[in-house]
Design a protein around this motif. Structure first.
Motif, PDB file in Angstrom:
ATOM      1  N   HIS A 228      92.251  90.170  47.356  1.00 47.82           N
ATOM      2  CA  HIS A 228      93.102  89.208  46.551  1.00 47.82           C
ATOM      3  C   HIS A 228      94.620  89.301  46.739  1.00 47.82           C
ATOM      4  CE1 HIS A 228      94.435  87.574  42.654  1.00 47.82           C
ATOM      5  NE2 HIS A 228      95.171  88.609  42.459  1.00 47.82           N
ATOM      6  N   LEU A 229      95.187  88.158  47.224  1.00 49.49           N
ATOM      7  CA  LEU A 229      96.732  88.188  47.456  1.00 49.49           C
ATOM      8  C   LEU A 229      97.574  88.081  46.156  1.00 49.49           C
ATOM      9  CD1 LEU A 229      96.076  85.910  50.684  1.00 49.49           C
ATOM     10  CD2 LEU A 229      96.358  88.404  50.508  1.00 49.49           C
ATOM     11  N   GLN A 230      98.259  88.985  45.993  1.00 46.90           N
ATOM     12  CA  GLN A 230      99.384  88.836  45.023  1.00 46.90           C
ATOM     13  C   GLN A 230     100.359  88.007  45.226  1.00 46.90           C
ATOM     14  OE1 GLN A 230      99.594  93.403  45.347  1.00 46.90           O
ATOM     15  NE2 GLN A 230      99.151  93.420  43.204  1.00 46.90           N
ATOM     16  N   HIS A 231     101.082  87.675  43.918  1.00 49.64           N
ATOM     17  CA  HIS A 231     102.318  86.929  44.216  1.00 49.64           C
ATOM     18  C   HIS A 231     102.479  86.077  45.455  1.00 49.64           C
ATOM     19  CE1 HIS A 231     103.195  90.612  45.701  1.00 49.64           C
ATOM     20  NE2 HIS A 231     103.712  91.343  44.673  1.00 49.64           N
ATOM     21  N   VAL A 232     101.701  85.160  45.913  1.00 49.81           N
ATOM     22  CA  VAL A 232     101.816  84.227  46.710  1.00 49.81           C
ATOM     23  C   VAL A 232     103.332  83.239  46.477  1.00 49.81           C
ATOM     24  CG1 VAL A 232     100.881  82.369  48.145  1.00 49.81           C
ATOM     25  CG2 VAL A 232      99.593  84.223  47.226  1.00 49.81           C
ATOM     26  N   THR A 233     104.196  83.313  47.645  1.00 52.16           N
ATOM     27  CA  THR A 233     105.478  82.624  47.069  1.00 52.16           C
ATOM     28  C   THR A 233     105.670  81.348  48.309  1.00 52.16           C
ATOM     29  OG1 THR A 233     106.794  84.002  48.502  1.00 52.16           O
ATOM     30  CG2 THR A 233     106.306  84.747  46.154  1.00 52.16           C
ATOM     31  N   ALA A 235     104.948  78.133  51.109  1.00 49.98           N
ATOM     32  CA  ALA A 235     104.088  77.004  51.227  1.00 49.98           C
ATOM     33  C   ALA A 235     103.347  77.459  52.305  1.00 49.98           C
ATOM     34  CB  ALA A 235     105.274  75.797  51.568  1.00 49.98           C
ATOM     35  N   GLY A 236     103.848  78.138  53.184  1.00 50.53           N
ATOM     36  CA  GLY A 236     102.785  78.575  54.432  1.00 50.53           C
ATOM     37  C   GLY A 236     101.872  79.625  54.108  1.00 50.53           C
ATOM     38  N   GLY A 237     102.224  80.575  53.101  1.00 53.66           N
ATOM     39  CA  GLY A 237     101.031  81.361  52.416  1.00 53.66           C
ATOM     40  C   GLY A 237      99.999  80.530  51.872  1.00 53.66           C
ATOM     41  N   VAL A 238     100.443  79.675  50.961  1.00 53.77           N
ATOM     42  CA  VAL A 238      99.399  78.979  50.181  1.00 53.77           C
ATOM     43  C   VAL A 238      98.492  78.079  51.101  1.00 53.77           C
ATOM     44  CG1 VAL A 238      99.398  76.989  48.533  1.00 53.77           C
ATOM     45  CG2 VAL A 238     101.039  78.600  48.340  1.00 53.77           C
ATOM     46  N   GLY A 253      93.963  84.042  45.436  1.00 51.35           N
ATOM     47  CA  GLY A 253      95.414  83.964  45.268  1.00 51.35           C
ATOM     48  C   GLY A 253      95.734  84.048  43.913  1.00 51.35           C
ATOM     49  N   GLU A 254      97.017  84.473  43.796  1.00 53.14           N
ATOM     50  CA  GLU A 254      97.937  84.578  42.375  1.00 53.14           C
ATOM     51  C   GLU A 254      99.086  84.022  42.472  1.00 53.14           C
ATOM     52  OE1 GLU A 254      97.696  88.788  41.367  1.00 53.14           O
ATOM     53  OE2 GLU A 254      99.900  88.931  41.617  1.00 53.14           O
ATOM     54  N   ALA A 255      99.577  83.490  41.435  1.00 48.52           N
ATOM     55  CA  ALA A 255     101.212  82.967  41.339  1.00 48.52           C
ATOM     56  C   ALA A 255     101.756  83.794  40.093  1.00 48.52           C
ATOM     57  CB  ALA A 255     101.023  81.493  41.204  1.00 48.52           C
ATOM     58  N   THR A 256     103.067  84.015  40.121  1.00 46.31           N
ATOM     59  CA  THR A 256     103.529  84.673  38.796  1.00 46.31           C
ATOM     60  C   THR A 256     104.203  83.419  38.497  1.00 46.31           C
ATOM     61  OG1 THR A 256     105.626  84.980  39.784  1.00 46.31           O
ATOM     62  CG2 THR A 256     104.054  86.582  40.208  1.00 46.31           C
ATOM     63  N   GLN A 294      97.154  73.914  41.255  1.00 52.63           N
ATOM     64  CA  GLN A 294      96.388  72.776  40.955  1.00 52.63           C
ATOM     65  C   GLN A 294      95.232  72.471  41.828  1.00 52.63           C
ATOM     66  OE1 GLN A 294      99.945  70.251  41.675  1.00 52.63           O
ATOM     67  NE2 GLN A 294      99.750  69.345  39.594  1.00 52.63           N
ATOM     68  N   ASP A 295      95.178  72.754  42.932  1.00 56.33           N
ATOM     69  CA  ASP A 295      93.903  72.525  43.672  1.00 56.33           C
ATOM     70  C   ASP A 295      93.113  73.634  43.984  1.00 56.33           C
ATOM     71  OD1 ASP A 295      94.699  74.121  45.782  1.00 56.33           O
ATOM     72  OD2 ASP A 295      95.178  72.376  47.157  1.00 56.33           O
ATOM     73  N   GLY A 296      93.367  74.780  43.186  1.00 58.09           N
ATOM     74  CA  GLY A 296      92.467  75.892  43.152  1.00 58.09           C
ATOM     75  C   GLY A 296      92.702  77.067  44.334  1.00 58.09           C
ATOM     76  N   THR A 297      93.621  76.697  45.043  1.00 55.76           N
ATOM     77  CA  THR A 297      93.884  77.541  46.542  1.00 55.76           C
ATOM     78  C   THR A 297      94.523  78.768  45.604  1.00 55.76           C
ATOM     79  OG1 THR A 297      94.495  75.762  47.616  1.00 55.76           O
ATOM     80  CG2 THR A 297      95.330  78.015  48.170  1.00 55.76           C
ATOM     81  N   LEU A 298      95.086  78.830  44.282  1.00 53.84           N
ATOM     82  CA  LEU A 298      95.697  79.953  43.657  1.00 53.84           C
ATOM     83  C   LEU A 298      94.983  79.905  42.438  1.00 53.84           C
ATOM     84  CD1 LEU A 298      99.749  79.711  44.499  1.00 53.84           C
ATOM     85  CD2 LEU A 298      97.767  80.922  45.619  1.00 53.84           C
TER      86      LEU A 298
END
Ligand SMILES: [Zn+2]
Length: 429
Positions: A228-233, A235-238, A253-256, A294-298
Motif C-alpha cells: 500500500h503506497l501512502q500519500h501519492v503526490t 504525476a509520475g508516481g500515479v 494507492g492513497e491520496a490525501t 477517478q480511474d481507480g489507480t488510487l
C-alpha cells in the motif's frame, strides 16, 4: 434503547445504490433499514443527508506514546469522531516507536480506555525507524499490528526491505510505504519548483517519490506481498502505480485531501503551516492525483492527520516539522473538491473512505444492513461552513486551510451504536 436515523439517503457504495429511508439502531447493531415508523426512543432527522457506513482513515498520527503536547489518543479520537471517522489506523513514529509488541499493546489498551472511535495501529519495519535492523514482524502481527511501515521515511536498505516484504507475504499483511528517497530529499522543505526557487529552499524533487514507488512495486512483484503506497503526490508516481496494476501487481494507492486539492502555492501565504511530507506539489500533479482517484489507480482517501504544536510550526520553513491536521476537514475537502465538482461520484468517494481502506488493512468492513455493527456517518453534502481551527477537537488548533469555505460536512457519527458526535452539540460523552 432504539435510535432511528430517519429519512436520509442511505448509501451502499459498492452496490452504487442510494435509497431515501430510515436506519434503526438497537444497542450496538443496525436492526432494520427501511421505513421503521415510530418505534424508536430517539429520532435523528437526516433529511437531505447521506447516511454512510462509518468512515475509515488508515493514515493518522495520534502521537501517543511520547508527544502528548501534539495529540493524544483521546484527543485524536475526538477529532476523528468530529470528522465523521469511526475507525483509524495510527502510524508508528511515536516515542518509543511502535516496534515491540508491548508498544502495540499500549496503543490498543489506551485506545480501548480513552478512544471513542476504533483505533488500530501499524508497527514499524525497522527498530526505532532507523532503517538498520528489522523488527520482529510475526510478534508485532500477533500483538495486533495491521500493517508495517516506517511512515515518515522510506526504508533505504534493500536487504532489510526484501526481508520485510517476505515476512509480510508470509503473514498476509501489507507493507505500507512512505515513498521518498532520503538522498534526494536532503534539506528540502517543500516541492522543488518555482515556489521553492522563489523562497530559496533547495526543494524536494518529484523523483524522490517516483524512485521509491518504482522500487517498492518491484519488491511487491518479486515477493507477492501486498503493497500500500501512502500519500501519492506526483504525476509520475500515479503513472507507475497505474502500470503496475495493469500487469497484476498487488499494489494500492492513497491520496490525501490536501494533495488532491491544493498546490505548493499555498506555502506562499501559509508558510510552514503548509509544510508537509511529501510536499504539496504543482497543479499538474494535483490533476494527476485526481485522475488516479477517478480511474481507480488510487484506491483510498486518507488524511495523514499529523498534528504539531503551534510553537513548532512557527520555527520557519526550514526548522518547522512536516505535517498538519486533516481529520476534521477530510469530508469537507472531499465533497468540495471531488464530489461537488463532478470529478468523483458520491459512491466512489465514500467507497475510498470506507470499505476499500478497511479491506486493505484487514479491518471489519463497515456495512449498512440489518445485523451489521452500527458504525455510521451522516454527511450533509450541502452544509457550507468555514474552517475555524479554534473549534477543532485535535490539540493542534491550526491548519493551512483555516478560513477556507467548504461545502459538505459530517454531522452525526455513531460507533458501535453509540452516538458520539453531533454537529449541533459536538462530541457526546
Ligand atoms: Zn508519510
Amino acid at each position: 434503547m432504539k435510535t432511528v436515523i430517519a429519512n436520509g439517503w442511505v448509501v451502499e457504495p459498492e452496490a452504487q445504490s442510494v435509497v431515501q429511508t430510515d436506519v434503526l439502531i438497537e444497542d450496538d447493531r443496525i436492526v432494520a433499514v427501511g421505513d421503521v415508523g415510530a418505534v424508536a426512543d430517539c429520532r435523528i432527522d437526516a433529511t437531505g443527508c447521506y447516511v454512510t457506513p462509518g468512515l475509515v482513515d488508515i493514515h493518522v498520527h495520534f502521537r501517543d506514546p511520547g508527544f502528548p503536547e501534539k495529540e493524544t489518543i483521546a484527543s485524536g479520537a475526538r477529532a476523528a469522531a468530529a470528522g465523521g471517522i469511526t475507525s483509524v489506523v495510527c502510524m508508528p513514529n511515536t516515542y518509543p516507536t511502535v516496534d515491540e509488541p508491548g508498544v502495540v499493546e499500549y496503543v490498543l489498551r489506551t485506545a480501548a480506555e480513552q478512544g471513542i472511535v476504533r483505533v488500530h495501529t501499524t508497527a514499524s519495519i525497522t527498530k526505532g525507524l532507523k532503517g538498520k535492523e528489522i523488527t520482529e514482524m510475526p510478534a508485532l502481527a500477533k500483538a495486533g499490528a495491521v500493517t508495517f511501515t516506517d511512515d515518515g521515511k522510506s526504508v533505504m536498505d534493500p536487504v532489510i526491505l526484501l526481508e520485510a516484504f517476505k515476512w509480510a507475504a508470509r503473514l498476509g499483511l501489507p507493507i505500507t510505504s512512505h515513498c521518498e528517497d532520503h538522498n534526494l530529499v536532503r534539506a528540502g522543505a517543500i516541492n522543488r519548483g518555482e515556489v521553492s526557487k522563489a523562497l530559496g529552499d533547495v526543494g524536494i524533487p518529484s523523483l524522490a517519490e517516483e524512485l521509491v514507488v518504482a522500487r517498492d512495486i518491484l519488491f511487491a512483484e518479486h515477493t507477492g506481498a501486498r503493497l500500500h503506497l501512502q500519500h501519492v503526490t506526483t504525476a509520475g508516481g500515479v503513472q507507475l502505480i497505474r502500470e503496475a496494476k495493469a500487469r497484476g501487481v498487488r499494489v494500492t494507492g492513497e491520496a490525501t485531501p490536501h494533495h488532491f486539492s491544493v498546490t505548493d502555492q499555498l506555502v506562499l501565504t501559509q508558510g510552514a503551516l503548509a509544510k508537509v511530507n511529501p510536499p504539496l506539489r504543482t497543479q499538474a500533479d494535483v490533476d494527476a492525483v485526481v485522475a488516479g482517484l477517478q480511474d481507480g489507480t488510487l484506491d483510498v482517501i486518507a488524511t495523514d492527520h499529523a498534528p504539531h504544536t503551534w510553537d513548532e510550526k512557527q520555527r520557519g520553513l526550514q526548522q518547522a516539522p512536516f505535517g498538519f491536521v486533516g481529520l476534521e476537514t477530510s469530508v469537507g475537502m472531499t465533497f468540495t473538491h471531488l464530489v461537488h465538482t463532478g470529478k468523483l461520484s458520491v459512491f466512489d468517494a465514500i467507497k475510498k473512505m470506507t470499505v476499500v481502506p478497511a479491506q486493505i488493512m484487514g479491518l471489519p468492513l463497515p456495512r449498512l444492513h440489518p445485523g451489521a455493527v452500527a458504525d455510521i456517518t451522516v454527511i450533509n453534502p450541502n452544509l457550507e461552513w468555514e474552517v475555524d481551527t479554534a473549534r477543532f477537537y485535535t490539540r493542534a488548533k491550526h491548519s493551512p486551510l483555516a478560513g477556507t469555505r467548504l461545502r459538505g460536512k459530517a454531522v452525526q457519527t455513531f460507533v458501535g451504536g453509540r452516538w458520539i458526535y453531533s454537529h449541533e452539540r459536538g462530541i457526546l460523552e
